[in-house]
Write a protein that holds these residues in place. Structure first.
Motif, PDB file in Angstrom:
ATOM      1  N   UNK A   1       0.808  -1.215   0.000  1.00 15.27           N
ATOM      2  CA  UNK A   1       0.000   0.000   0.000  1.00 15.27           C
ATOM      3  C   UNK A   1       0.848   1.275   0.000  1.00 15.27           C
ATOM      4  N   UNK A   2       1.854   1.331   0.872  1.00  8.78           N
ATOM      5  CA  UNK A   2       2.669   2.541   0.996  1.00  8.78           C
ATOM      6  C   UNK A   2       3.401   2.837  -0.313  1.00  8.78           C
ATOM      7  N   UNK A   3       3.947   1.805  -0.928  1.00 16.46           N
ATOM      8  CA  UNK A   3       4.704   1.996  -2.169  1.00 16.46           C
ATOM      9  C   UNK A   3       3.799   2.452  -3.308  1.00 16.46           C
ATOM     10  N   UNK A   4       2.556   1.999  -3.305  1.00 13.82           N
ATOM     11  CA  UNK A   4       1.623   2.376  -4.373  1.00 13.82           C
ATOM     12  C   UNK A   4       1.321   3.868  -4.339  1.00 13.82           C
ATOM     13  N   UNK A   5       1.308   4.451  -3.146  1.00 12.32           N
ATOM     14  CA  UNK A   5       1.061   5.887  -3.020  1.00 12.32           C
ATOM     15  C   UNK A   5       2.164   6.677  -3.735  1.00 12.32           C
ATOM     16  N   UNK A   6       3.402   6.268  -3.521  1.00 15.30           N
ATOM     17  CA  UNK A   6       4.528   6.943  -4.170  1.00 15.30           C
ATOM     18  C   UNK A   6       4.580   6.647  -5.663  1.00 15.30           C
ATOM     19  N   UNK A   7       4.093   5.468  -6.057  1.00 16.44           N
ATOM     20  CA  UNK A   7       4.149   5.075  -7.473  1.00 16.44           C
ATOM     21  C   UNK A   7       3.334   6.013  -8.351  1.00 16.44           C
ATOM     22  N   UNK A   8       2.250   6.561  -7.815  1.00 15.25           N
ATOM     23  CA  UNK A   8       1.393   7.452  -8.593  1.00 15.25           C
ATOM     24  C   UNK A   8       2.172   8.657  -9.100  1.00 15.25           C
ATOM     25  N   UNK A   9       3.040   9.200  -8.260  1.00 18.53           N
ATOM     26  CA  UNK A   9       3.829  10.365  -8.652  1.00 18.53           C
ATOM     27  C   UNK A   9       4.963  10.002  -9.608  1.00 18.53           C
ATOM     28  N   UNK A  10       5.535   8.825  -9.427  1.00 13.89           N
ATOM     29  CA  UNK A  10       6.714   8.456 -10.205  1.00 13.89           C
ATOM     30  C   UNK A  10       6.383   7.828 -11.553  1.00 13.89           C
TER      31      UNK A  10
ATOM     32  N   UNK B   1       8.512  -5.032  -4.077  1.00 21.04           N
ATOM     33  CA  UNK B   1       9.751  -4.282  -4.165  1.00 21.04           C
ATOM     34  C   UNK B   1      10.059  -3.781  -5.574  1.00 21.04           C
ATOM     35  N   UNK B   2       9.219  -4.152  -6.544  1.00 22.65           N
ATOM     36  CA  UNK B   2       9.376  -3.604  -7.899  1.00 22.65           C
ATOM     37  C   UNK B   2       9.271  -2.082  -7.856  1.00 22.65           C
ATOM     38  N   UNK B   3       8.325  -1.586  -7.072  1.00 24.84           N
ATOM     39  CA  UNK B   3       8.061  -0.152  -7.036  1.00 24.84           C
ATOM     40  C   UNK B   3       9.233   0.637  -6.444  1.00 24.84           C
ATOM     41  N   UNK B   4       9.687   0.341  -5.189  1.00 29.08           N
ATOM     42  CA  UNK B   4      10.827   1.119  -4.678  1.00 29.08           C
ATOM     43  C   UNK B   4      12.106   0.888  -5.482  1.00 29.08           C
TER      44      UNK B   4
END
Length: 205
Positions: free
Chosen positions: A60-69, A131-134
């Motif tokens: 969940x936490x990583x998905x929030x940052x993924x939107x911007x990146x 961990x794909x996202x970070x």
């Protein structure tokens, strides 16, 4: 429109297959298929969260940052993927029980099916989350190879999981990574009827 429907059918197919691999073959032996799954196993171990819910929390936490990146489309597809995989894991762990005859066979089948699921998700421009996202975020910031970043992040989580639960887990996890990535690579280069390849859409906002 037809092509988009096919893409989303394949997305849900890949997410379900990924969830089946985790819940039926890997999680019963506490084998993490990746860093996100490793975090889910740790959350289940320490806080007794259901594995499906723990898998969603780990993403969940990583998905929030993924939107911007990585942009809206990539993030929405990844959210659908993670949600479908989490629901599959929740349902299967609560309602289906398999007699696990041999850990080697479960590791082989789990790795193959996991590779099929993740490979399918990548082909349709989505992600398995975790961990794909970070890894992609760090790779973009530092201009590093994302595969190398992902390996080291996953290795740290595997080490922690093995220390907390069982030292043999890191060996099984590395074998799973090796086998599943071979399947992912095969699916990635597999020639299929013309469907728009969106595997690099994470680069576009």
């Amino acid at each position: 429109m037809v092509k988009q429907i096919i893409i989303y059918i394949l997305l849900f197919f890949g997410a379900v297959i990924q969830g089946l691999a985790m819940s039926l073959f890997l999680f019963p032996h506490n084998i993490p298929s990746g860093g996100g799954a490793g975090l889910a196993i740790l959350l289940n171990h320490f806080f007794h969260f259901p594995l499906g819910f723990a898998l969603w929390i780990a993403n969940a936490v990583f998905l929030i940052f993924a939107l911007n990146y990585f942009g809206f489309t990539w993030t929405i597809k990844t959210i659908l993927s993670v949600a479908t995989t989490s629901l599959t894991v929740s349902y299967m762990t609560e309602n289906v029980f398999l007699t696990h005859i041999h850990i080697g066979l479960d590791l082989l089948l789990g790795s193959i099916f996991y590779g099929i699921g993740v490979g399918t998700l990548i082909r349709v421009g989505s992600s398995s989350g975790g961990m794909v996202i970070p890894s992609l975020m760090i790779a973009r910031i530092r201009n590093w190879n994302p595969g190398v970043v992902m390996f080291w992040i996953n290795l740290c989580i595997f080490l922690l999981t093995s220390v907390v639960i069982d030292y043999k887990i890191i060996l099984f996890a590395i074998i799973c990574q090796f086998l599943s990535t071979r399947v992912i690579d095969y699916i990635y280069v597999l020639e299929v009827p013309k469907i728009p390849s969106l595997s690099l859409s994470w680069r576009r906002k």
